[in-house]
Design an enzyme around this catalytic site. Structure first.
Site, PDB file in Angstrom:
ATOM      1  N   GLU A 224       0.730  -1.160   0.408  1.00  9.95           N
ATOM      2  CA  GLU A 224       0.136   0.092   0.163  1.00  9.95           C
ATOM      3  C   GLU A 224       0.651   0.931   0.154  1.00  9.95           C
ATOM      4  OE1 GLU A 224      -0.624  -3.164   2.438  1.00  9.95           O
ATOM      5  OE2 GLU A 224      -1.960  -3.272   2.402  1.00  9.95           O
ATOM      6  N   ASP A 266      25.281  15.192 -29.437  1.00  9.25           N
ATOM      7  CA  ASP A 266      25.673  15.488 -30.336  1.00  9.25           C
ATOM      8  C   ASP A 266      27.349  16.486 -30.168  1.00  9.25           C
ATOM      9  OD1 ASP A 266      25.442  17.131 -32.897  1.00  9.25           O
ATOM     10  OD2 ASP A 266      24.711  18.852 -32.001  1.00  9.25           O
ATOM     11  N   ASP A 534      21.930  19.494 -29.346  1.00  9.97           N
ATOM     12  CA  ASP A 534      20.696  20.418 -30.295  1.00  9.97           C
ATOM     13  C   ASP A 534      20.486  19.812 -31.288  1.00  9.97           C
ATOM     14  OD1 ASP A 534      23.184  21.023 -30.998  1.00  9.97           O
ATOM     15  OD2 ASP A 534      22.071  23.492 -30.658  1.00  9.97           O
TER      16      ASP A 534
END
Length: 535
Positions: A224, A266, A534
């Site tokens: 629970e 990147d 990016d």
């Protein structure tokens, strides 16, 4: 599951147990909702601080031009671009002057691209066209006038965003782990509860008591407190990350972040500093030469047009004392600005003895074609075929190391004149080369070493060419067993790509769709994949 058991507890006259389970579920839901709402408001506040507008020509505007939000642009609008502007839509250039665009967010290429008006018959793909500008890129220097051809989702950037968007957030490894745990508990309860019910009913011959006991077993086996414990711990983690200026929009992402076993990153602006620096200045034989730097400085310092990133890198490389000395010893007489046909620019300066010197710098092939002599330790020598081959090899070796190479030449003008023309850019003496680079971040090597130590594989996914990417990888401590380029990736089917993934650390010349394909292939192998950058 807890709510279902709470209903059963109410039906079996156990309101206390039902209340406890309901409260645990409610607390978990409320805490998660409050934390994620705070993060969403923080993100919305950050977005509201940025207001993107464009200078547009329209008859309806006062004086025929004015600033408009980029959301109000439509195809057919004419937009003015200047240094520092974001490209507000996909544009076809009508006019351009010294225009350099940074489109690394689309291509991963760190070096700015010069754009110009007029047709570009040599381009093989829209992204390579010199007369098109794309939303998502920005103006480094220069000015231009562009015709809007696509806006919003119809732009190249918008199409990429739509392709990457999903109708619902993908499940994290944490979500999948919780589902597996809940499934295990349900299967265990599904076996234990009927078994306990039958054994008690047969042995005690009291089937009602056996039912109540079996329900109590089911409730006892149910954790629970698990939702509340998990939510509180994730919220605590979100607060700890907020102290380090990290916004967590979805709480389960914290555990998913910690479960990453493959990090795809990147290159431009992530491993590198996303700026151009002058790394080397060498003579025609490849040895360091301060005279080459002085000539390049005079060329960049005395040009009156807009300086590009390479000019700024040259000027930054010279210390203030030397800058003052050179500026005092030489005076500008005339200049021949850069253009794409010549691919070089020249200045004529006068020294303290009254001599006029034409100093030119530009693309290697075009500069070598204008040179008749080469400066050596023995003085100027004739630029014959053998010396040309040696000089070209020096430039080739610099390119192979990932540098962008510019040649520097000089000619003494006799007799001195007050005006000079492009026709004077001949019979130059080659002094050497300037080698430029987007350098790795100082923290990159240590970060990659720490990731490797913690069992996280690092893979580089870049739009830049493989020569430059190899150079950066060597500097940050990534051992390359195999390299795949975008065209090679397109030639592989999914099975071949899956087989190539374990031994490939560098993926170069990729577009965003190809990066997504690599990441999806890694995820299909069961990896928890993170992406940083990016591009």
């Amino acid at each position: 599951m807890l709510l279902a058991l709470a209903v059963v507890s109410i039906l079996t006259s156990d309101p206390v147990g039902a209340s406890i389970m309901t409260v645990m579920v409610a607390v978990a839901v409320i805490v998660g909702y409050v934390q994620e709402s705070k993060s969403s408001r923080a993100v919305a506040a950050l977005r509201s601080m940025v207001s993107n507008t464009a200078l547009v020509r329209r008859r309806q505007l006062a004086n025929g031009r004015g600033e408009l939000p980029i959301e109000d642009l439509v195809p057919g609008d004419v937009v003015h671009l200047a240094a520092g502007d974001m490209i507000p839509a996909d544009l076809r250039l009508l006019a351009a002057k010294d225009l350099f665009i940074n489109q690394s967010s689309l291509t991963g290429e760190s070096m700015p691209v010069e754009k110009f008006s007029g047709p570009d018959a040599r381009c093989s793909a829209p992204m390579e066209s010199r007369n098109l500008c794309f939303m998502g890129s920005n103006v480094i220097s220069g000015s231009a006038l562009g015709l809007v051809v696509a806006t919003g989702r119809d732009t190249t950037f918008g199409a990429l965003a739509s392709a990457l968007a999903t109708p619902r957030a993908p499940s994290t490894s944490f979500d999948r782990g919780l589902r597996r745990f809940v499934g295990l508990m349900l299967r265990f309860i599904a076996v234990m509860v009927p078994l306990v019910f039958l054994i008690n009913g047969v042995l005690k011959d009291d089937w009602l008591e056996a039912l109540m006991f079996s329900i109590a077993v089911a409730v006892g086996l149910t954790p629970e407190m698990l939702p509340a414990i998990v939510t509180f711990n994730l919220a605590k983690g979100a607060l700890a990350m907020a102290r380090k200026d990290v916004i967590v929009k979805r709480l389960p992402a914290i555990q998913n972040f910690g479960a990453i076993d493959v990090l795809c990153t990147d290159k431009t602006g992530t491993l590198t500093q996303d700026k151009v620096i002058l790394e080397r200045h060498v003579d025609a034989a490849g040895g360091d030469d301060a005279r080459v730097l002085e000539l390049a400085f005079l060329n960049s310092h005395y040009q009156t047009g807009l300086r590009n990133l390479l000019d700024n890198a040259v000027l930054t490389a010279v210390d203030p004392g030397q800058t003052q000395r050179l500026a005092a010893e030489f005076v500008l007489v005339d200049e021949m600005p850069f253009d794409f046909e010549r691919r070089r620019m020249s200045v004529v300066v006068r020294d303290m003895e009254g001599r006029h010197m034409l100093i030119s710098k530009g693309a290697v092939a075009e500069m070598l074609a204008m040179c008749t002599h080469v400066q050596t330790a023995q003085g100027p020598l004739e630029f014959d075929a053998d010396r040309q081959a040696e000089v070209r090899q020096v430039a080739h070796d610099l390119n192979a190391d990932g540098f962008r190479v510019i040649a520097v030449g000089m000619r003494e003008m006799t007799p001195p004149r007050s005006q000079y023309a492009r026709e004077d850019e001949r019979e130059l003496t080659l002094f050497g080369f300037m080698a430029f680079l987007d350098p790795p971040k100082e923290s990159a090597a240590a970060a990659i070493a720490a990731l490797t130590q913690h069992g996280i594989a690092v893979k580089i996914l870049t739009g830049d060419n493989d020569v430059v990417a190899r150079h950066v990888c060597r500097h940050v401590g990534i051992d390359l067993e195999h390299v795949l380029t975008g065209p090679e990736l397109d030639a592989l089917d999914d099975a071949q790509l899956t087989a190539a993934l374990p031994e490939t650390q560098l993926f170069a010349r990729l577009n965003p769709q190809q990066k997504v394909r690599v990441i999806e292939a890694l995820r299909a192998q069961g990896h928890v994949v993170g992406f940083l950058g990016d591009g």
